[in-house]
Design a protein around this motif. Sequence first.
Motif, PDB file in Angstrom:
ATOM      1  N   GLY A  10      11.772  -5.103  -3.233  1.00  0.00           N
ATOM      2  CA  GLY A  10      12.463  -4.273  -2.071  1.00  0.00           C
ATOM      3  C   GLY A  10      12.486  -2.838  -2.355  1.00  0.00           C
ATOM      4  N   LEU A  11      11.849  -2.157  -3.469  1.00  0.00           N
ATOM      5  CA  LEU A  11      11.762  -0.618  -3.621  1.00  0.00           C
ATOM      6  C   LEU A  11      11.233  -0.098  -2.509  1.00  0.00           C
ATOM      7  CD1 LEU A  11      12.371  -1.688  -6.437  1.00  0.00           C
ATOM      8  CD2 LEU A  11      11.215   0.020  -7.270  1.00  0.00           C
ATOM      9  N   PRO A  12      11.518   1.146  -2.104  1.00  0.00           N
ATOM     10  CA  PRO A  12      10.909   1.820  -1.173  1.00  0.00           C
ATOM     11  C   PRO A  12       9.703   2.869  -1.829  1.00  0.00           C
ATOM     12  CG  PRO A  12      13.098   2.805  -1.919  1.00  0.00           C
ATOM     13  CD  PRO A  12      13.051   1.724  -2.323  1.00  0.00           C
ATOM     14  N   ILE A  13       8.929   3.323  -0.794  1.00  0.00           N
ATOM     15  CA  ILE A  13       7.774   3.663  -1.213  1.00  0.00           C
ATOM     16  C   ILE A  13       8.061   5.143  -2.257  1.00  0.00           C
ATOM     17  CG2 ILE A  13       5.837   5.389  -0.526  1.00  0.00           C
ATOM     18  CD1 ILE A  13       5.441   3.505   1.717  1.00  0.00           C
ATOM     19  N   ASP A  14       8.792   5.839  -2.122  1.00  0.00           N
ATOM     20  CA  ASP A  14       9.387   6.923  -2.960  1.00  0.00           C
ATOM     21  C   ASP A  14       9.747   6.523  -4.177  1.00  0.00           C
ATOM     22  OD1 ASP A  14      11.584   6.010  -1.635  1.00  0.00           O
ATOM     23  OD2 ASP A  14      12.737   7.984  -1.359  1.00  0.00           O
ATOM     24  N   GLU A  15      10.552   5.613  -4.266  1.00  0.00           N
ATOM     25  CA  GLU A  15      10.835   5.092  -5.628  1.00  0.00           C
ATOM     26  C   GLU A  15       9.846   4.546  -6.366  1.00  0.00           C
ATOM     27  OE1 GLU A  15      14.402   2.789  -5.793  1.00  0.00           O
ATOM     28  OE2 GLU A  15      15.571   3.880  -4.355  1.00  0.00           O
ATOM     29  N   ILE A  16       8.720   3.647  -5.587  1.00  0.00           N
ATOM     30  CA  ILE A  16       7.846   2.940  -6.228  1.00  0.00           C
ATOM     31  C   ILE A  16       6.695   4.237  -6.753  1.00  0.00           C
ATOM     32  CG2 ILE A  16       5.668   1.836  -5.878  1.00  0.00           C
ATOM     33  CD1 ILE A  16       7.013   0.250  -3.753  1.00  0.00           C
ATOM     34  N   ALA A  17       6.709   5.149  -6.204  1.00  0.00           N
ATOM     35  CA  ALA A  17       5.882   6.543  -6.545  1.00  0.00           C
ATOM     36  C   ALA A  17       6.336   7.098  -7.782  1.00  0.00           C
ATOM     37  CB  ALA A  17       5.810   7.457  -5.400  1.00  0.00           C
ATOM     38  N   ILE A  18       7.767   7.177  -7.951  1.00  0.00           N
ATOM     39  CA  ILE A  18       8.360   7.766  -9.119  1.00  0.00           C
ATOM     40  C   ILE A  18       8.206   6.855 -10.215  1.00  0.00           C
ATOM     41  CG2 ILE A  18      10.685   8.244 -10.079  1.00  0.00           C
ATOM     42  CD1 ILE A  18      11.742   9.109  -7.242  1.00  0.00           C
ATOM     43  N   VAL A  19       8.507   5.348  -9.952  1.00  0.00           N
ATOM     44  CA  VAL A  19       8.319   4.446 -11.107  1.00  0.00           C
ATOM     45  C   VAL A  19       7.047   4.588 -11.717  1.00  0.00           C
ATOM     46  CG1 VAL A  19       8.198   1.950 -11.561  1.00  0.00           C
ATOM     47  CG2 VAL A  19      10.160   3.004 -10.227  1.00  0.00           C
ATOM     48  N   ARG A  20       5.853   4.614 -10.757  1.00  0.00           N
ATOM     49  CA  ARG A  20       4.627   4.592 -11.133  1.00  0.00           C
ATOM     50  C   ARG A  20       3.969   5.827 -11.563  1.00  0.00           C
ATOM     51  NH1 ARG A  20       0.236   1.034  -9.238  1.00  0.00           N
ATOM     52  NH2 ARG A  20      -0.248   1.429 -11.367  1.00  0.00           N
ATOM     53  N   GLN A  21       4.681   6.830 -11.348  1.00  0.00           N
ATOM     54  CA  GLN A  21       4.171   8.301 -11.753  1.00  0.00           C
ATOM     55  C   GLN A  21       2.993   8.587 -10.854  1.00  0.00           C
ATOM     56  OE1 GLN A  21       4.057   8.348 -15.889  1.00  0.00           O
ATOM     57  NE2 GLN A  21       6.201   9.080 -15.945  1.00  0.00           N
ATOM     58  N   LEU A  22       2.925   8.243  -9.644  1.00  0.00           N
ATOM     59  CA  LEU A  22       1.857   8.361  -8.801  1.00  0.00           C
ATOM     60  C   LEU A  22       2.229   9.183  -7.457  1.00  0.00           C
ATOM     61  CD1 LEU A  22       0.158   4.866  -8.936  1.00  0.00           C
ATOM     62  CD2 LEU A  22      -0.818   6.714  -9.981  1.00  0.00           C
ATOM     63  N   LYS A  23       1.345   9.679  -6.386  1.00  0.00           N
ATOM     64  CA  LYS A  23       1.689  10.421  -5.124  1.00  0.00           C
ATOM     65  C   LYS A  23       2.161   9.292  -4.279  1.00  0.00           C
ATOM     66  CE  LYS A  23      -1.422  14.353  -6.306  1.00  0.00           C
ATOM     67  NZ  LYS A  23      -2.581  14.948  -5.803  1.00  0.00           N
ATOM     68  N   VAL A  24       2.849   9.661  -3.271  1.00  0.00           N
ATOM     69  CA  VAL A  24       3.398   8.925  -2.344  1.00  0.00           C
ATOM     70  C   VAL A  24       2.105   8.436  -1.501  1.00  0.00           C
ATOM     71  CG1 VAL A  24       4.697   8.774  -0.243  1.00  0.00           C
ATOM     72  CG2 VAL A  24       5.640   9.821  -2.069  1.00  0.00           C
ATOM     73  N   ASN A  25       1.255   9.400  -1.130  1.00  0.00           N
ATOM     74  CA  ASN A  25       0.009   9.003  -0.633  1.00  0.00           C
ATOM     75  C   ASN A  25      -0.637   7.893  -1.228  1.00  0.00           C
ATOM     76  OD1 ASN A  25       0.224  10.854   1.443  1.00  0.00           O
ATOM     77  ND2 ASN A  25      -1.133  12.295   0.431  1.00  0.00           N
ATOM     78  N   THR A  26      -0.740   7.908  -2.274  1.00  0.00           N
ATOM     79  CA  THR A  26      -1.571   6.792  -3.305  1.00  0.00           C
ATOM     80  C   THR A  26      -0.693   5.403  -3.095  1.00  0.00           C
ATOM     81  OG1 THR A  26      -2.281   8.354  -4.791  1.00  0.00           O
ATOM     82  CG2 THR A  26      -2.210   6.007  -5.374  1.00  0.00           C
ATOM     83  N   ILE A  27       0.397   5.488  -3.136  1.00  0.00           N
ATOM     84  CA  ILE A  27       1.414   4.521  -3.126  1.00  0.00           C
ATOM     85  C   ILE A  27       1.304   3.951  -1.435  1.00  0.00           C
ATOM     86  CG2 ILE A  27       3.637   3.206  -2.885  1.00  0.00           C
ATOM     87  CD1 ILE A  27       2.593   3.985  -5.701  1.00  0.00           C
ATOM     88  N   GLU A  28       1.166   4.893  -0.482  1.00  0.00           N
ATOM     89  CA  GLU A  28       1.035   4.373   0.951  1.00  0.00           C
ATOM     90  C   GLU A  28      -0.471   3.690   1.206  1.00  0.00           C
ATOM     91  OE1 GLU A  28       3.437   7.660   3.217  1.00  0.00           O
ATOM     92  OE2 GLU A  28       1.313   8.035   3.225  1.00  0.00           O
ATOM     93  N   ASP A  29      -1.456   4.015   0.341  1.00  0.00           N
ATOM     94  CA  ASP A  29      -2.725   3.531   0.325  1.00  0.00           C
ATOM     95  C   ASP A  29      -2.673   2.074  -0.199  1.00  0.00           C
ATOM     96  OD1 ASP A  29      -4.256   5.661   1.401  1.00  0.00           O
ATOM     97  OD2 ASP A  29      -5.004   6.197  -0.239  1.00  0.00           O
ATOM     98  N   HIS A  30      -1.715   1.812  -1.186  1.00  0.00           N
ATOM     99  CA  HIS A  30      -1.520   0.483  -1.720  1.00  0.00           C
ATOM    100  C   HIS A  30      -1.044  -0.578  -0.885  1.00  0.00           C
ATOM    101  CE1 HIS A  30      -1.582   2.130  -6.151  1.00  0.00           C
ATOM    102  NE2 HIS A  30      -2.793   2.295  -5.659  1.00  0.00           N
ATOM    103  N   ILE A  31      -0.051   0.032  -0.005  1.00  0.00           N
ATOM    104  CA  ILE A  31       0.712  -0.572   0.912  1.00  0.00           C
ATOM    105  C   ILE A  31      -0.090  -0.941   1.989  1.00  0.00           C
ATOM    106  CG2 ILE A  31       2.589  -0.719   2.646  1.00  0.00           C
ATOM    107  CD1 ILE A  31       3.601  -0.452  -0.304  1.00  0.00           C
TER     108      ILE A  31
END
Length: 348
Positions: free
Chosen positions: A264-285
């Motif tokens: 249930g983590l939102p994208i911005d929090e996932i980016a912080i936890v993973r220390q990755l850019k938001v764009n990268t997490i969006e690609d993952h999603i």
Amino acid sequence: MKLSSIILKIAEKMDGQRSLNASLHVLRGKRSGQTLQDVDYFSVKPYFSILPKLGDSTFAEAVSSLHHAGMISESEGIVTVSEKGKRKAKELPPFQFDGWHYRGREEIFFLRMVLLVQTLSQLRNSQNSFHPITNDRKIQQFVKEVLRSLQDTRPNSARFFADELLLALKMTGISDLQAAVLCHRLTGVSASGWTWEQLEESTGETVASLQLEYLEALHRLITVSESTDAEERLPILHMLVKDIRIKTPLTDSTAITKKLFDQGLPIDEIAIVRQLKVNTIEDHITEIATNDRNFPILRFVGRDDQLAVQHEVRRNDVKRLRFLKEKFPHLSYFQLRLILSTTKGELV
């Protein structure tokens, strides 16, 4: 088999919707959200990642041949396939790659097979000490396990495997050229595997063409070897294909993101936890959405917007994100990619 023919097949699927770079990204197996969406949306999964090391110059040369032959044209970066090109694409035989499920792992299968052939050949000639064709310890260990399973039939294993391989090649339906390429690449006691240059001289085909024939032949051999009746009819090859097919289409990194997303983590929090850019997490999603029919898209896009985009795509047969963005400026490119990724079946 020519690279230009494969590019034409992909371009025909994306006709008027994507640039030629989109075809290049598919062949190389680029893991961006856009490419992953394209692979699914335009039904080009068989070609995904079949040429991960494809060079820019080699690709450009193949594209140039299509231009000169009047098969394709480009306008504002978008490729269009001519009527001549469409006729040619239909005349081409159906290619039987399975890049989406193998992604280069066919080479692991081939090395296992080569080493097993070499080992059985040496043992049949009472040569217990030899230099293995590969130094890959995982490959060596795997083949040792296969040999242990053949312990009871060891004296006849070489003949059994030769017969099994011949049967499998017939079952694949591959061409004589493809069968010859595969067999000449094998190594035995008195015969080393042929180099690509030797095969080129012998067949009159270019190295690039031969490598494509080889790749398709391997994919077809693996498919036959992992079939439901292969365990009985092709027992040794069935062992060799273990874990070659990708069990999950997600990359390791995307799989980690998925675990956090499922919590249930939102994208911005996932980016912080993973220390990755938001764009990268969006690609993952986007990658997750492409491979999950039950993806919870409502977490990102309302139902009304989904229906509006679907209607526009259906009405104007448009899948170019730039055009959709102009029509729906309030939606982000990420949201548009998600809509396309999760509604393919409804639009076909």
